[in-house]
Design a protein around this motif. Structure first.
Motif, PDB file in Angstrom:
ATOM      1  N   ILE A  83      43.730  43.660  38.816  1.00 41.03           N
ATOM      2  CA  ILE A  83      42.438  43.009  39.674  1.00 41.03           C
ATOM      3  C   ILE A  83      43.232  42.304  40.819  1.00 41.03           C
ATOM      4  N   ASP A  85      42.657  39.556  42.133  1.00 38.50           N
ATOM      5  CA  ASP A  85      41.835  37.990  42.047  1.00 38.50           C
ATOM      6  C   ASP A  85      42.610  36.558  42.707  1.00 38.50           C
ATOM      7  N   TRP A 147      34.364  36.589  38.803  1.00 40.41           N
ATOM      8  CA  TRP A 147      35.765  38.306  38.232  1.00 40.41           C
ATOM      9  C   TRP A 147      34.516  38.971  38.626  1.00 40.41           C
ATOM     10  N   TYR A 150      35.406  40.724  42.225  1.00 42.85           N
ATOM     11  CA  TYR A 150      36.703  41.123  42.195  1.00 42.85           C
ATOM     12  C   TYR A 150      36.718  42.630  42.888  1.00 42.85           C
ATOM     13  N   GLU A 151      37.687  42.940  43.722  1.00 47.99           N
ATOM     14  CA  GLU A 151      38.372  43.992  44.199  1.00 47.99           C
ATOM     15  C   GLU A 151      39.088  44.690  42.671  1.00 47.99           C
ATOM     16  N   LEU A 152      38.903  46.026  42.059  1.00 44.62           N
ATOM     17  CA  LEU A 152      39.690  46.879  40.963  1.00 44.62           C
ATOM     18  C   LEU A 152      40.629  47.851  40.992  1.00 44.62           C
ATOM     19  N   ARG A 159      36.502  43.355  31.488  1.00 40.43           N
ATOM     20  CA  ARG A 159      36.481  42.088  31.339  1.00 40.43           C
ATOM     21  C   ARG A 159      35.829  41.765  31.109  1.00 40.43           C
ATOM     22  N   TRP A 165      41.187  40.844  30.879  1.00 39.92           N
ATOM     23  CA  TRP A 165      41.713  42.648  31.598  1.00 39.92           C
ATOM     24  C   TRP A 165      41.339  42.796  29.523  1.00 39.92           C
ATOM     25  N   VAL A 327      47.999  41.705  33.067  1.00 38.51           N
ATOM     26  CA  VAL A 327      47.099  42.524  33.109  1.00 38.51           C
ATOM     27  C   VAL A 327      47.290  43.562  33.322  1.00 38.51           C
TER      28      VAL A 327
END
Ligand SMILES: Cc1cc2nc3c(=O)[nH]c(=O)nc-3n(C[C@H](O)[C@H](O)[C@H](O)COP(=O)(O)OP(=O)(O)OC[C@H]3O[C@@H](n4cnc5c(N)ncnc54)[C@H](O)[C@@H]3O)c2cc1C
Ligand code: FES
Ligand code: FES
Lengths: 787, 154, 278
Positions: A83, A85, A147, A150-152, A159, A165, A327
């Motif tokens: 993630i 973050d 959250w 956020y780009e995965l 999540r 995670w 994660v």
């Protein structure tokens, strides 16, 4: 052409080529390069949770000798493993005490530090959660309200809120297993604290900006990650970043992430000068990407014969303020806590939980070390509950040939059971050390552990030089484990019939070598080794073809040995390799070959694992440890009386070097088991800023490890090798905990076993461990799948 | 007034803050980076040098107290290209890993063996209480030291 | 991290009078420097004006005579341990000096510095000197001052240059029991130092000092009273100490909780008694 290299020809106790300089103080580590350059210091948050209202750099800029400031806007974006973050420099919302907010380059370190202290940071406090129990409570403040946006970097994780995670394994029907009338149900809770890698060289980087490109010398295990993250942070193409890595003064996983390098790069670009950024010991310790603290609830349904028909567990892993490595590591629970034993049915849930504490990271046998402790102590409790000897239970229950693991992967070969037999032989060979207990409480335990080799991409080039030497170019770095100075030259030399000191090994330079996942996870010998072997074979084939022509022989009949090409079985009939090289150079030019490697991929049962980065392990590695302890009933001091290891190594390329790794890894494990304690204070700061508070084993606290290398287990590694450097730490916590538990006659439920912890146990000050934050009903610990 | 002392056989004079730790003088002013700054608090021994023949942590020696002292660092311990018996034993036994602790180990053990030519295992361990190694787990270092002893005896 | 701005100064007074005058003017004595140089790690400012005691002969004494022992402030732990070897009445001090810290530190840290480091709760020498009932001799603006250890500790920080400690020799026996978390090398979390006059197996007089448990070491007078006149019996001493251990308000700190220090105190007393008995 398929010409297998005889593995035995590679095996030797090759000494290290880097030892001389290291012993005479001439090795230049990254932290030794900061002479004649600008020095940088980081502005850090002084609270654990707050909104940043204003940052005023004017007082810092007013100090003479200050050259540049890097702030959040200079390295925008969010980063992470799984993630995205995590900002490199935070300009908006502080999530842990000590978080980097800005950085300052100045003529001297003193000026840089004074300037960093002069920056005014105005904040508005926000509520904070310091423990996972707090973070999971229904009314807990959310650390990352955004959250969802956020780009995965990886799909599949579940999540939500403070759960960064969740990774689950569900195989078979555990409800039915627990409902069986013929089973005993054993339930336990355990916990562990954090462990600081404490490499002697802290995280540090020296950056410069030349010809429009960034050049970063850094103490890292992952040059290619540093290249990618730096480029992303700076908003430039990755080809504009060059990363080189001199000798690394210890890593142990801490340097498996990119942290300060982009900051040094920004400052270099802004000043046009070379900038050195070196963590002080206090900064290093207080923001150390520790092995995470973790909490577990586990229960098992076991028949009287020791068959584990059902197992359910929930592990909480503290990722600190940002998801980072944890994660990814949620994946490992399936293979460690879910490892070792045959399970009729299983449900596992690993949750990475955000707290307002410094982020955690990777540390040698990540996750495995505590899950093995949990699992082995639980196994002892099961043995007690069903009235079976703990060794007998293990002998019956360990995974063997054709057994399926937690995620449904099929294991090949009987390994753990014969290793237990080998341990029995090792134990029989030496008398026990009960007499050395000298009136103290004596305990002994044998434990098993499952680990794996982290594979993934590597590349290598071998250049065969006109003088008959070879140059090996890879992105590997020497972090102390000896791979670059022992295993790799051994592999290349054996393939080319050279002696290892005729193989030059270039240290990592992303401008020179191809992409690589990094050195860690025991992968260097396997992945870089396989790529190097392939590259060397391609070189060998070219030379043999040329030589065959020159000698009027078939290439299949030729071998390379001692710097010569010979006709097999007829020594002295061939020619010097240099002759063949000269011919090749005349015909086509210099001889070189490339090799590459990646994860081959092993199957899990479809549908078993959700949110996992690795569903099945390519190269399992097993370990059996045995330990004797004496516990002082008056003070709680634990003395280790003896320590034995049987380790699955595939093929031992350099037995002496592997012994060194085992001795060192076991001692780090003893630190984890007995001394090394990281605690989080009420303000969210770690409480061990230096060596005074953070105690690692000293010479007097350790014993020589008795070692038996178990060879021959299946491995896809080059020549049948497996990485040997990571796994030695795996079951030390487990072995010590089980031995202490037996010595004091009480359940050991936490590590480290410092004297106060043990004395509290002996005196009955410690109640039975319970984790109200983990429901006893397994399903109640699951997040609803996010939409 | 400048502070004068001998560093690896050469006299030097320094006009700097007398509270500056010797360690920083060695590393920052003289490019002698063999002594490592690891803890800066006297626990790890990675910065060990010889001052007037004694192995001491250079991180806790302010330069202002070293007037007239004779300082030897790992770089000055032996003639260039040569090794002393401790260094040689470490190579022969292949005990080095990341290497950061070793210059300090060499400095401590060199004077220790001068004073205690035939140590036993426990004595070597006691001598190393202030020299931490994070990589090796010590025991093989001690084997190497004890091999010197037996050679000395023979 | 405190940034050092500007140059500091280390002067080297040639006489005690000069040193006392310098102290009056704000100069801080620097001995082994192992405490002072760690000031930045404690987030304390390092004093700008320091004075080295190198040239003062009065602080260098190390004279272990049959009647009296004199130990100068600049004597290192290492030198002290060496000089005291084989002296039963000073065995506690010898252990304190020889087992503290690590070899490199023992070669530089001094008696005066150990006494002068007021913020250091785990000092080994302080309880050993309390048990040895030494007299500290200080040079002050109003001349030489001789103080019993307890009085010295109470007034620590009030200034004065420690010159030496003096010990009346006797037929007593002494022992020092310390408990680090590892075998050695870290600060002890509790210390018991004992000096006893024993004849015919009976304790005629005893001094027991406890270190590292509270922020400053002190004598355990109530236990001394209780044990005087009884047989030298390690097990009984331990039991008595356990009954009386709430005489102390133990420190909770990162290295150990208070209850732990109290719990091991009686054990350390027993160990000290066992050493004395041998
Ligand atoms: C790694 C490490 C481990 C340690 N472990 C232990 C241990 O286990 N047990 C133990 O007892 N000690 C231990 N110490 C030593 C202790 O913490 C102090 O550092 C030491 O005793 C200080 O002595 P020094 O000579 O270096 O004093 P300095 O640092 O020079 O001075 C300390 C203080 O004393 C004052 N001072 C010095 N001399 C005089 C004087 N003559 N008159 C008046 N004031 C004076 C100074 O002004 C200063 O305030 C350890 C130290 C280190 C670095
Ligand atoms: S750096 Fe000096 S002892 Fe650690
Ligand atoms: S070899 Fe790495 S610290 Fe000793």
């Amino acid at each position: 052409m398929n010409r297998p290299t005889d593995p035995r020809s590679v095996v030797m106790n090759l000494p290290r080529r880097d030892a001389l300089d290291k012993l005479t103080g001439r090795t230049r580590y990254t932290s030794d390069l900061g002479v004649g350059v600008l020095h940088a210091a980081i502005v850090r948050s002084t609270v654990a949770s707050a909104r940043i209202l204003r940052m005023d750099f004017a007082p810092a800029l007013a100090i003479k000798g200050v050259r540049a400031i890097a702030q959040a806007s200079d390295a925008p974006g969010l980063f992470g493993i799984g993630i995205a973050d995590h900002p490199l420099l935070n300009g908006t919302r502080i999530r842990f005490k000590g978080e980097p907010l800005a950085a300052i380059a100045a003529d001297t370190l003193e000026i840089a530090r004074a300037a960093a202290a002069a920056v005014i940071v105005e904040t508005e406090p926000l509520p904070a959660v310091m423990t996972m129990a707090e973070a999971l409570s229904p009314d807990a403040p959310t650390l990352h309200p955004d959250w969802k946006s956020y780009e995965l970097l990886r799909d599949g994780g579940i999540r939500g809120g403070n759960v960064a995670w969740e990774a689950r394994v569900i195989r078979g029907d555990t409800d039915a297993a627990f409902a069986r009338p013929d089973v005993t149900i054993v339930e336990d809770c355990f916990q562990v604290g954090r462990q600081n890698q404490l490499p002697f060289e802290p995280r540090c980087a020296v950056a410069s900006f030349e010809d429009g490109r960034y050049h970063i010398h850094t103490s890292t295990q992952v040059p290619w990650t540093v290249r990618a993250v730096t480029a992303k942070a700076l908003g430039v193409s990755a080809s504009r970043v060059r990363v080189t890595v001199p000798a690394v003064g210890g890593g142990f996983g801490l340097k498996f992430d990119c942290t300060i390098e982009p900051i040094a790069a920004v400052l270099a670009q802004k000043t046009g000068r070379t900038v050195s950024l070196v963590h002080s010991r206090e900064e290093e310790n207080l923001t150390c990407l520790c092995r995470e603290n973790a909490e577990l609830r586990i229960r098992s349904a076991v028949t009287a014969a020791g068959e584990i028909v059902g197992r359910e567990a929930t592990v909480l892993m503290d990722c600190g303020a940002y998801g980072g490595e944890q994660v990814f590591l949620t994946t490992m629970t399936a293979h460690t806590l879910g490892g070792n034993y045959k399970l009729g049915s299983v449900r596992l849930n690993s949750r990475a939980v955000y707290t307002n504490t410094p982020p955690n990271g990777a540390f040698r046998a990540c996750n495995g070390v505590y899950n093995t402790f949990f699992l082995e102590r639980h196994t002892d409790n099961i043995a007690r509950a069903i009235g079976m000897h703990p060794l007998e239970l293990r002998r019956r229950a360990v995974l063997g040939d054709g057994d399926i693991g937690a995620t449904g992967q099929v294991f090949q070969g009987d390994v753990l059971r014969p290793m237990l037999d080998r341990m029995a032989v090792l134990i029989d060979r030496t008398k026990d050390h009960r007499d050395k207990a000298d009136g103290r409480l004596y305990g002994r335990a044998t434990t098993v552990g499952t680990w794996f080799i982290f594979v993934g991409p590597s590349s290598a080039t071998v250049n065969l030089n006109a003088d008959g030497s070879a140059t090996l170019v890879t992105s590997g770095v020497e972090i102390g484990s000896g791979t670059m100075v022992q295993a790799l030259p051994q592999i290349v030399a054996a393939t080319l019939g050279l002696s290892p000191d005729e193989v030059i090994v270039k240290s990592a330079d992303t401008d020179a070598a191809g992409r690589d996942l990094g050195v860690g996870g025991g992968r260097a010998t396997v992945s870089i080794g396989a790529a190097s072997k392939m590259a060397a074979e391609r070189v060998r084939d070219q030379i043999l073809d040329i030589a065959a022509e020159m000698l009027q022989a078939q290439p299949e009949d030729l071998i390379l040995t001692k710097g010569r090409v010979e006709i097999a079985g007829r020594p002295g009939t061939g020619m010097a390799i240099t002759t063949a090289i000269a011919r090749a150079e005349a015909l086509f030019g210099p001889v070189s070959g490339n090799g590459n490697f990646t994860a081959p991929g092993v199957n899990a049962l479809p549908g078993c694992a959700a949110g996992h980065f690795i569903e099945a392990i390519d190269i399992p590695v097993f370990a059996v440890h045995d330990c004797e302890v004496a516990v002082d009933p008056d003070t709680g001091h634990v003395e280790v009386l003896s320590y034995k290891v049987v380790q699955d190594v595939g093929l031992a390329l350099n037995p002496r070097a592997i012994h060194s790794q085992i001795q060192g890894g076991v001692v780090q494990g003893l630190g984890y088991a007995l001394h090394e304690r990281v605690t989080v204070g009420p303000d969210g700061a770690l409480e061990q800023p230096g060596f005074e508070q953070y105690l690692v084993p000293l010479a007097g606290d350790v014993v020589p490890v008795e070692i038996d290398l178990y060879e021959g287990a299946p491995s896809i590694g080059p020549l049948g090798t497996k990485g040997a450097g990571e796994v030695p730490i795996l079951n030390v916590g487990a072995a010590v905990a089980c031995a202490v538990s037996r010595a004091v006659g009480r359940d050991v439920s936490e590590l480290p076993l410092t004297p106060p912890t043990v004395l509290a146990l002996i005196q009955g000050r410690t109640g039975r461990m319970d984790h109200p934050q983990i429901s006893a009903i397994w399903q109640d610990n699951l997040l609803a799948r996010a939409t | 007034m400048p502070i004068e002392l001998t560093l690896n056989g050469e006299s030097i004079a320094l006009d700097i803050d007398p509270r500056t730790p010797l360690l920083d003088v060695l590393r920052d002013r003289h490019g002698l980076t063999g002594a490592k700054a690891v803890c800066r608090e006297g626990f790890c021994g990675a910065c060990t040098v010889h001052i007037d023949g004694q192995a001491v942590p250079s991180c806790l020696r302010p330069i202002g107290l070293l007037q007239g002292c004779n300082v030897v660092t790992v770089e000055g311990l032996t003639a260039p290209g040569t090794l002393n018996r401790v260094q040689q034993a470490f190579i022969d036994h292949d005990v080095v890993q990341c290497g950061m602790c070793f210059p300090g180990m060499v400095m401590t053990l060199t004077t220790f063996l001068d004073g205690t030519p035939n140590p036993n295992r426990d004595e070597v361990k006691s001598a190393l209480v202030g020299n931490i190694c994070r990589c090796t787990g010590y025991e093989r270092i001690i084997d190497a030291v004890l091999s010197i002893r037996s050679e000395g005896v023979a | 991290m405190t940034a050092q701005t500007g140059y500091g100064l280390i002067t080297t007074p040639q006489t005690v009078a000069e040193a006392v005058a310098a102290m009056a003017g704000g100069a801080v004595p620097i001995a082994g420097a192992t405490w002072l140089l760690r000031a930045p790690l404690r987030h304390e400012p390092m004093p700008d004006r320091l004075m080295s005691l190198r040239c003062l002969t009065e602080v260098q004494a190390l004279d272990i005579g049959p009647e009296r022992a004199v130990i100068g402030a600049m004597v290192t732990h290492d030198a002290l341990a060496g000089a005291l070897a084989g002296q039963p009445d000073l065995a506690g001090l010898a252990t304190a000096a020889g087992a503290s810290a690590n070899p490199g530190i023992r070669r530089i840290a001094t008696l005066g510095g150990n006494l002068g480091a007021a913020g250091f709760a785990a000092s080994d020498l302080v309880p050993a000197l309390l048990a040895a009932d030494v007299t500290a001799v200080l040079a002050t603006g109003s001349g030489l001052q001789s103080l019993p250890m307890a009085a010295f500790l109470a007034g620590r920080g009030g200034g004065g240059l420690i010159l030496r400690v003096e010990i009346a020799r006797s037929a007593r026996r002494a022992a020092h029991a310390r408990l680090p978390m590892r075998k050695a090398g870290d600060y002890p979390c509790a210390i018991v130092s004992v000096s006893a006059d024993v004849s015919g197996g009976t304790i005629r007089d005893i001094r027991i000092a406890v270190g590292a448990v509270e922020s400053t070491a002190r004598r355990w007078s109530s236990l001394e009273d209780r044990l005087t006149g009884t047989a030298l019996d390690p097990a009984r001493a331990e039991a008595a100490a356990r009954e009386m251990s709430d005489d102390f308000t133990a420190r909770d700190a990162v290295d150990a909780p208070g209850w732990y220090r109290l719990s091991v105190l009686p054990v350390l007393l027993r160990r000290a008694f066992t050493q004395i008995k041998v």
